[in-house]
Design a protein around this motif. Structure first.
Motif, short mmCIF file in Angstrom:
data_model
loop_
_atom_site.label_atom_id
_atom_site.label_comp_id
_atom_site.label_asym_id
_atom_site.label_seq_id
_atom_site.Cartn_x
_atom_site.Cartn_y
_atom_site.Cartn_z
N THR A 115 0.78 -1.10 0.09
CA THR A 115 -0.05 -0.06 0.16
C THR A 115 0.75 1.30 -0.03
O THR A 115 0.64 2.31 -0.75
N ALA A 123 0.56 12.86 -15.14
CA ALA A 123 -0.74 13.02 -15.90
C ALA A 123 -1.17 14.58 -15.79
O ALA A 123 -1.95 14.88 -16.92
N HIS A 147 2.47 1.65 -3.24
CA HIS A 147 1.59 1.99 -4.28
C HIS A 147 1.06 3.67 -4.29
O HIS A 147 0.54 4.40 -5.12
N VAL A 148 0.93 4.16 -2.92
CA VAL A 148 0.60 5.31 -2.81
C VAL A 148 1.72 6.41 -3.32
O VAL A 148 1.39 7.23 -4.23
N MET A 186 3.80 5.54 -5.80
CA MET A 186 3.77 5.20 -7.29
C MET A 186 2.69 5.82 -7.87
O MET A 186 2.73 7.06 -8.92
N TYR A 187 1.38 5.92 -7.27
CA TYR A 187 0.10 6.93 -7.98
C TYR A 187 0.37 8.30 -7.86
O TYR A 187 -0.12 8.93 -8.60
N SER A 188 1.18 8.76 -6.83
CA SER A 188 1.61 10.11 -6.49
C SER A 188 2.32 10.33 -7.98
O SER A 188 2.18 11.61 -8.56
N TYR A 189 3.33 9.53 -8.32
CA TYR A 189 4.13 10.06 -9.32
C TYR A 189 3.36 10.08 -10.60
O TYR A 189 3.42 10.91 -11.57
N TYR A 190 2.51 8.87 -10.83
CA TYR A 190 1.59 8.95 -12.09
C TYR A 190 0.61 10.17 -12.12
O TYR A 190 0.24 10.88 -13.00
N GLY A 191 0.01 10.47 -10.85
CA GLY A 191 -0.95 11.61 -10.80
C GLY A 191 -0.07 13.03 -11.28
O GLY A 191 -0.70 13.75 -11.89
N LYS A 222 11.83 9.30 -10.50
CA LYS A 222 11.17 7.99 -11.08
C LYS A 222 12.24 7.06 -10.99
O LYS A 222 11.75 5.84 -10.53
N GLN A 229 10.49 0.00 -5.36
CA GLN A 229 9.52 -1.28 -5.92
C GLN A 229 10.64 -2.33 -5.89
O GLN A 229 10.16 -3.39 -5.38
#
Length: 103
Positions: free
Chosen positions: A15, A29, A18-19, A21-26, A41, A48
């Motif tokens: 978890t 975007a 992933h927080v 990781m998705y902060s990076y993707y957010g 990155k 990971q």
């Protein structure tokens, strides 16, 4: 009795990763102007890889320890993490190591 304390460690660490990781993707975007803030990155990929090493150690230890978590699940997690390590190490090498050699 809580049957799956081994799964708690895996879920908690996964978890957290992933927080991040998705902060990076957010941020990515939002648009190209955010690129200057996405210097981390390479460190995300490293995080990971550390996660997979910890999962390997954890599930490998549980295979030999007296643990209520099913050995079949520990073995499955172990094999899954080996495959993820191979894929992510290849990505890391292709993305960060080869680029240095080309420059």
């Amino acid at each position: 009795m809580f049957l799956f304390p081994a799964a708690f460690f895996i879920g908690l660490l996964n978890t957290f990763v992933h927080v991040v990781m998705y902060s990076y993707y957010g941020l990515a975007a939002i648009g190209p102007h955010m690129q200057k803030y996405l210097w981390w990155k390479k460190y995300l990929t490293s995080l990971q890889l550390v996660q997979f090493v910890l999962f390997l150690l954890h599930s490998g230890y549980n295979l030999f320890a007296d643990c209520d978590f099913p050995d079949s699940m520990n073995a499955l997690v172990f094999v899954y993490c080996v495959s993820l390590m191979i894929l992510f190490l290849n990505f890391y090498y292709q993305s960060y190591h080869n680029k240095r050699k080309q420059k």
